[in-house]
Structures are given as structure tokens and as C-alpha cells.
Design an enzyme around this catalytic site. Structure first.
Site, PDB file in Angstrom:
ATOM      1  CB  VAL A   1      -0.963  -0.014   1.217  1.00 26.25           C
ATOM      2  CG1 VAL A   1      -1.585   1.356   1.442  1.00 26.25           C
ATOM      3  CG2 VAL A   1      -2.048  -1.046   0.996  1.00 26.25           C
TER       4      VAL A   1
ATOM      5  CB  ALA B   1     -17.682 -21.232  -6.870  1.00 31.36           C
TER       6      ALA B   1
ATOM      7  CB  CYS C   1      -6.815  -7.578   2.864  1.00 31.69           C
ATOM      8  SG  CYS C   1      -5.498  -6.397   2.544  1.00 31.69           S
TER       9      CYS C   1
ATOM     10  CE  LYS D   1      -5.487  -9.502  -5.650  1.00 30.67           C
ATOM     11  NZ  LYS D   1      -6.543  -8.532  -5.575  1.00 30.67           N
TER      12      LYS D   1
HETATM   13  P1  NAD Z   1       3.206  -4.645   3.973  1.00 23.41           P
HETATM   14  O1  NAD Z   1       3.570  -5.634   4.990  1.00 23.41           O
HETATM   15  O2  NAD Z   1       3.445  -4.933   2.533  1.00 23.41           O
HETATM   16  O3  NAD Z   1       3.931  -3.258   4.296  1.00 23.41           O
HETATM   17  C1  NAD Z   1       4.033  -2.701   5.562  1.00 23.41           C
HETATM   18  C2  NAD Z   1       5.364  -1.969   5.648  1.00 23.41           C
HETATM   19  O4  NAD Z   1       5.421  -1.272   6.879  1.00 23.41           O
HETATM   20  C3  NAD Z   1       6.582  -2.902   5.621  1.00 23.41           C
HETATM   21  O5  NAD Z   1       7.475  -2.496   4.611  1.00 23.41           O
HETATM   22  C4  NAD Z   1       7.186  -2.749   7.013  1.00 23.41           C
HETATM   23  O6  NAD Z   1       8.600  -2.867   7.006  1.00 23.41           O
HETATM   24  C5  NAD Z   1       6.745  -1.343   7.379  1.00 23.41           C
HETATM   25  N1  NAD Z   1       6.726  -1.067   8.808  1.00 23.41           N
HETATM   26  C6  NAD Z   1       6.250  -1.841   9.812  1.00 23.41           C
HETATM   27  N2  NAD Z   1       6.414  -1.230  11.004  1.00 23.41           N
HETATM   28  C7  NAD Z   1       6.999  -0.040  10.738  1.00 23.41           C
HETATM   29  C8  NAD Z   1       7.435   1.041  11.547  1.00 23.41           C
HETATM   30  N3  NAD Z   1       7.281   0.999  12.873  1.00 23.41           N
HETATM   31  N4  NAD Z   1       7.995   2.102  10.949  1.00 23.41           N
HETATM   32  C9  NAD Z   1       8.149   2.154   9.606  1.00 23.41           C
HETATM   33  N5  NAD Z   1       7.764   1.141   8.794  1.00 23.41           N
HETATM   34  C10 NAD Z   1       7.196   0.072   9.343  1.00 23.41           C
HETATM   35  O7  NAD Z   1       1.650  -4.330   4.212  1.00 23.41           O
HETATM   36  P2  NAD Z   1       0.585  -3.814   3.155  1.00 23.41           P
HETATM   37  O8  NAD Z   1       0.038  -4.964   2.398  1.00 23.41           O
HETATM   38  O9  NAD Z   1       1.124  -2.645   2.426  1.00 23.41           O
HETATM   39  O10 NAD Z   1      -0.564  -3.330   4.140  1.00 23.41           O
HETATM   40  C11 NAD Z   1      -0.443  -2.183   4.929  1.00 23.41           C
HETATM   41  C12 NAD Z   1      -1.801  -1.829   5.500  1.00 23.41           C
HETATM   42  O11 NAD Z   1      -2.709  -1.525   4.422  1.00 23.41           O
HETATM   43  C13 NAD Z   1      -2.456  -2.963   6.280  1.00 23.41           C
HETATM   44  O12 NAD Z   1      -3.187  -2.424   7.338  1.00 23.41           O
HETATM   45  C14 NAD Z   1      -3.388  -3.588   5.256  1.00 23.41           C
HETATM   46  O13 NAD Z   1      -4.475  -4.235   5.854  1.00 23.41           O
HETATM   47  C15 NAD Z   1      -3.850  -2.376   4.482  1.00 23.41           C
HETATM   48  N6  NAD Z   1      -4.281  -2.658   3.111  1.00 23.41           N
HETATM   49  C16 NAD Z   1      -3.576  -3.547   2.359  1.00 23.41           C
HETATM   50  C17 NAD Z   1      -3.986  -3.772   1.037  1.00 23.41           C
HETATM   51  C18 NAD Z   1      -3.255  -4.770   0.182  1.00 23.41           C
HETATM   52  O14 NAD Z   1      -3.796  -5.150  -0.855  1.00 23.41           O
HETATM   53  N7  NAD Z   1      -2.047  -5.191   0.541  1.00 23.41           N
HETATM   54  C19 NAD Z   1      -5.098  -3.103   0.508  1.00 23.41           C
HETATM   55  C20 NAD Z   1      -5.766  -2.191   1.315  1.00 23.41           C
HETATM   56  C21 NAD Z   1      -5.347  -1.978   2.609  1.00 23.41           C
END
Ligand code: NAD
Length: 435
Positions: free
Chosen positions: A11, A252, A260, A320
Site C-alpha cells: 500500500v 466459486a 487482507c 491471486k
Molecule cells: P506490507 O507488509 O506490505 O507493508 C508494511 C510496511 O510497513 C513494511 O514495509 C514494514 O517494514 C513497514 N513497517 C512496519 N512497522 C513499521 C514502523 N514501525 N515504521 C516504519 N515502517 C514500518 O503491508 P501492506 O500490504 O502494504 O498493508 C499495509 C496496510 O494496508 C495494512 O493495514 C493492510 O491491511 C492495508 N491494506 C492492504 C492492502 C493490500 O492489498 N495489501 C489493501 C488495502 C489496505
């Protein structure tokens, strides 16, 4: 605008590159030094179509920068998005330690007005804690606002989703915060839903839960199709053409996975329980999803009987298509269940094999789809990558020990496959009448 994004994952990196493409100065910050060092060299740590080009182009134009210093990010940016992970704890509760840590560090380093925006998916009332933590740890007497701006992008088509969203949800407590975020998103010309922080937080959990509900619903109907010999593709078409229902998320298969839906459902069930509501509907959705993987394994056993020493070809590992993400991918549980029965696994995925190597043991990672079929007793379709839809089936028939395909994603037409001489088993698909 000068903005920063804390957390440079799927994200954070996509949002950062897209905000930069819209003309903003963006700093992407992460506490993973290795990731930041790679990004500074133009190495993109995830596979997401179009992301590498976008990130590199905007880095060259100096609109996108990377740092591991949260201080640098906070000092340089009026708007700070938090996009760190919010994984499940063992009891299903969202683990918000990453969010709390980032918020504390923002507070310590804030010297001027800042708008702190939750982009990570968080349980309702997290905004209250973000405000409380900022007030507790703030060093200088400065004003701030907190907002919720949940992200709805889908991996595999994340850039298009970010640039052309169905809607943008903004939860705020002040006009100033609403104006800043509305201004930032103005170039996207998307419908804005401006609401309070709690409602914005709830929109994200409710929306993922409703999508997961559609998937479990259609999977449950597919089970009935299997029992009576009806066809789920035709049932879904008949359902989906009703505009009140819609066609999306009525495929299905072997159930939802990814980083997520499973964790967001767990978190929504957990927070509801804490607030005094037993969300039974979502518990059933979760249970049906879990059963679906076991049901797929049962289909394999019903076809091959004893799995010990049999070789099974598997196409697809990512949760996916068009992503290398294997977090909570059904493939991992299915492969482990087959291994437990003594089966040997040959697997191929176009992007996710490197990541899967860390999770799977004693699996043969193959060069391509055909290699996965070689001397296998049957072929499984686990992820619906486009390239699996266009295989040379006469070649596959020669490579497989027996011409059996068990399709967990319903990507083939049973009649065509049967004409080609395969025993074809889908999820809730009508079999050709026995001759
Ligand atoms: P991710 O694990 O790919 O990325 C998270 C990043 O945050 C990592 O690079 C990690 O090193 C960093 N991080 C963790 N703790 C940290 C800190 N204290 N300081 C700085 N950096 C830190 O996760 P993601 O898939 O990008 O998801 C992030 C959020 O967005 C989640 O809450 C997820 O539910 C939400 N989200 C994800 C998606 C998706 O498709 N992946 C879609 C919508 C929402």
C-alpha cells in the site's frame, strides 16, 4: 503538497508512487533498512504491474524519495500517511503495535501543524487512540489533526485502482483536514465520502467483510451444485445479472486468502465482540472459507484415493493472479495437507515461487506449467493466472501420468476438457453425462 508515507509495503509504495505521479513531493519511509537501501537503488521489492516504472520515473524527477528516518519524513511533510502492517494477533485481534510505534515517533518529531492519516486498515476507534498517543507524546506545543483514509486498492491492479478508485473515503474531525485531503485527491475526480473517523474506519472493515461474505456465499452454493449436479457458473450468472446483487465476487473456488480478507474478518469479529456484539454472520463466512480448502483436498482424495507416493502438479501459489503475495494463500495450506498424506508436489507459479520457498519444504519448484505436469498423477489449478488459461493441453496430456485436472478456480470449460480426453473436476461444475 509535501507528504510522507510511513510503511513502504504494497500500500505505502503504490500510494507513494501514485501521489508523486500526481505531482506531489513524497517521502516513503520504512524501518526496514534493507528495503530502503534497495529502493534507493531503484530495486522494487514487490511484484506489482507498472509499479517499477512509476517508482523509478518519479524518483528520477525527485518527486519520490526514500528514507528510514521517520524524523526526516515528519519534518518535511504536512500530511503524514500511516501505511504499516496491521497483522492478526493469535486471538484474531488486530496487532496495532506498528501503528502505535509510528504515532509515538511522529509525535516526538512534530514541530509544526501536521495531518496524520490512517491509511492502514484498523479497527473502529483506533483514531481515538492515535489522537490520545499524539497528545501524550508530543514534544512541542503544535496543533494536529487525525484522519482516516482507508485504502481499497487490490494487489495485481493496484496502480489502476489507486488512480481510478470507485470512491475515496475520508474520515475527519475538522474542515481543515477535510480540505487538505480533498485537495490532495482532487486530480482523481473520484466520488468523495466525507464522514467522521469512526465511520471511515468501519467502512473499510465492513467492505472487506461484505466481499468475503459474497465469496463464502457462492462457495456454499457451489457445494449444493456439486451435490445435485447443477453448474455454479450458470447459477452465478443468473444471480449476478440482478443489479441489486452484481456480478463481482461470485466466483466459486477454493476460498479467499491474502493479507487482507482473513485478517480483516478476524479483526472485525474481534472488535465487535469487544464492543458487545457477537458477529455470527462473519464467523460463518470464516468457517465456510476454511472448509473450502479442506473440501478441495477431499476432491483430490476422492479422485486419486491414496495420495502416498503420488505426484501432484500444482499451478499457482500466489493468493491471486498478478501478484507475488503469498500471505494467507490457500495454496500453502493445500500443499501442506497433500504432503501430510504423503504426496510429492511439483509446483509452478509465474511470480510467487521465491517467496513460497520460505514457507514450503520438500517441494519441486518447476520451470513452467509443463514442467509441473511431468509424471504427475493429476494437475491442480490453485491460482487463476491468465497464462494457465492458454496451455497446450495435448502436451499436458502427454506429460501427465493420468489426464486428470482438478480445477480450484473454475478456469476451464468442463465440456471442452472432457472432449480433450481429460477427467475434469471443478468446484460446483456440471459434469458431462457419463457415456
Ligand atoms: P506490507 O507488509 O506490505 O507493508 C508494511 C510496511 O510497513 C513494511 O514495509 C514494514 O517494514 C513497514 N513497517 C512496519 N512497522 C513499521 C514502523 N514501525 N515504521 C516504519 N515502517 C514500518 O503491508 P501492506 O500490504 O502494504 O498493508 C499495509 C496496510 O494496508 C495494512 O493495514 C493492510 O491491511 C492495508 N491494506 C492492504 C492492502 C493490500 O492489498 N495489501 C489493501 C488495502 C489496505
Amino acid at each position: 503538497m509535501n507528504i510522507s508515507i510511513i510503511g513502504t509495503g504494497y500500500v505505502g509504495l503504490v500510494s507513494g508512487a501514485c501521489f508523486a505521479e500526481l505531482g506531489n513531493n513524497v517521502i516513503c519511509c520504512d524501518n526496514d533498512n534493507k528495503k530502503i537501501t534497495s529502493l534507493k537503488k531503484g530495486i522494487i521489492p514487490i511484484f506489482e504491474p507498472g509499479l517499477e516504472e512509476l517508482a523509478i520515473a518519479n524518483t528520477k524527477k525527485k518527486r519520490l524519495k526514500f528514507t528510514s528516518s521517520i524524523k526526516e519524513a515528519v519534518l518535511a511533510s504536512e500530511v503524514i500517511f500511516i501505511a504499516v502492517g496491521t497483522p492478526s494477533s493469535e486471538n484474531g485481534e488486530a496487532d496495532l503495535t506498528g501503528i502505535e510505534n509510528v504515532v509515538r515517533n511522529i509525535a516526538i518529531n512534530m514541530k509544526k501543524y501536521r495531518l496524520i492519516v490512517e491509511k492502514s486498515t484498523v479497527p473502529v476507534e483506533t483514531g481515538k487512540w492515535v489522537k490520545h498517543t499524539l497528545s501524550t507524546y508530543i514534544n512541542h506545543k503544535v496543533k494536529f489533526d487525525v484522519a482516516s483514509n482507508p485504502e481499497f486498492l487490490r494487489e495485481g491492479q493496484a496502480i489502476n485502482d489507486f488512480m481510478h478508485p470507485d470512491r475515496i473515503v475520508i474520515g475527519v474531525e475538522s474542515k481543515k483536514a477535510a480540505d487538505i485531503l480533498a485537495g490532495l485527491y482532487k486530480p482523481l475526480h473520484a466520488p468523495l465520502v466525507i464522514t467522521d473517523i469512526k465511520s471511515a474506519e468501519l467502512i473499510k472493515h465492513a467492505s472487506n467483510s461484505l466481499l468475503a461474505t459474497k465469496i463464502s456465499f457462492i462457495n456454499a452454493v457451489a457445494r449444493i451444485c456439486d451435490i445435485v449436479g447443477a453448474d455454479i457458473i450458470e447459477v452465478a450468472e443468473g444471480l449476478g445479472l440482478d443489479k441489486r446483487i452484481g456480478e463481482a465476487f461470485l466466483d466459486a473456488g477454493i476460498g479467499y486468502g491474502g493479507s487482507c480478507f482473513p485478517k480483516d474478518l478476524d479483526a472485525f469479529i474481534n472488535i465487535s465482540e469487544k464492543l458487545g456484539y457477537d458477529f455470527q454472520l462473519l464467523k460463518a463466512v470464516r468457517e465456510i472459507n476454511k472448509e473450502q480448502k479442506a473440501f478441495f483436498v477431499k476432491k483430490i482424495k476422492d479422485t486419486l484415493w491414496i495420495l502416498k507416493d503420488k505426484t501432484i502438479g500444482v499451478l499457482g501459489l500466489s493468493f491471486k493472479p498478478n501478484t507475488d503475495d503469498i500471505r494467507n494463500a490457500p495454496s500453502i495450506d493445500i500443499i501442506k495437507a497433500l504432503q501430510q498424506e504423503g504426496a510429492n508436489i511439483r509446483v509452478y507459479d509465474p511470480q510467487a515461487m521465491e517467496k513460497a520457498k520460505g514457507l514450503l519444504d520438500k517441494v519441486k519448484f518447476c520451470q513452467d506449467s509443463y514442467d509441473a505436469c511431468r509424471n504427475s498423477d493429476c494437475l491442480l489449478i490453485v491460482t487463476e493466472w491468465d497464462e494457465f488459461k492458454e496451455l497446450d493441453f495435448s502436451k499436458i496430456k502427454k506429460l501427465l501420468k493420468r489426464p486428470i485436472i482438478i480445477d480450484g478456480r473454475n478456469i476451464y470449460d468442463p465440456r471442452k476438457m472432457e472432449k480433450l480426453g481429460f477427467t475434469y473436476i471443478g468446484i460446483g461444475r456440471r459434469q458431462a453425462p457419463k457415456k
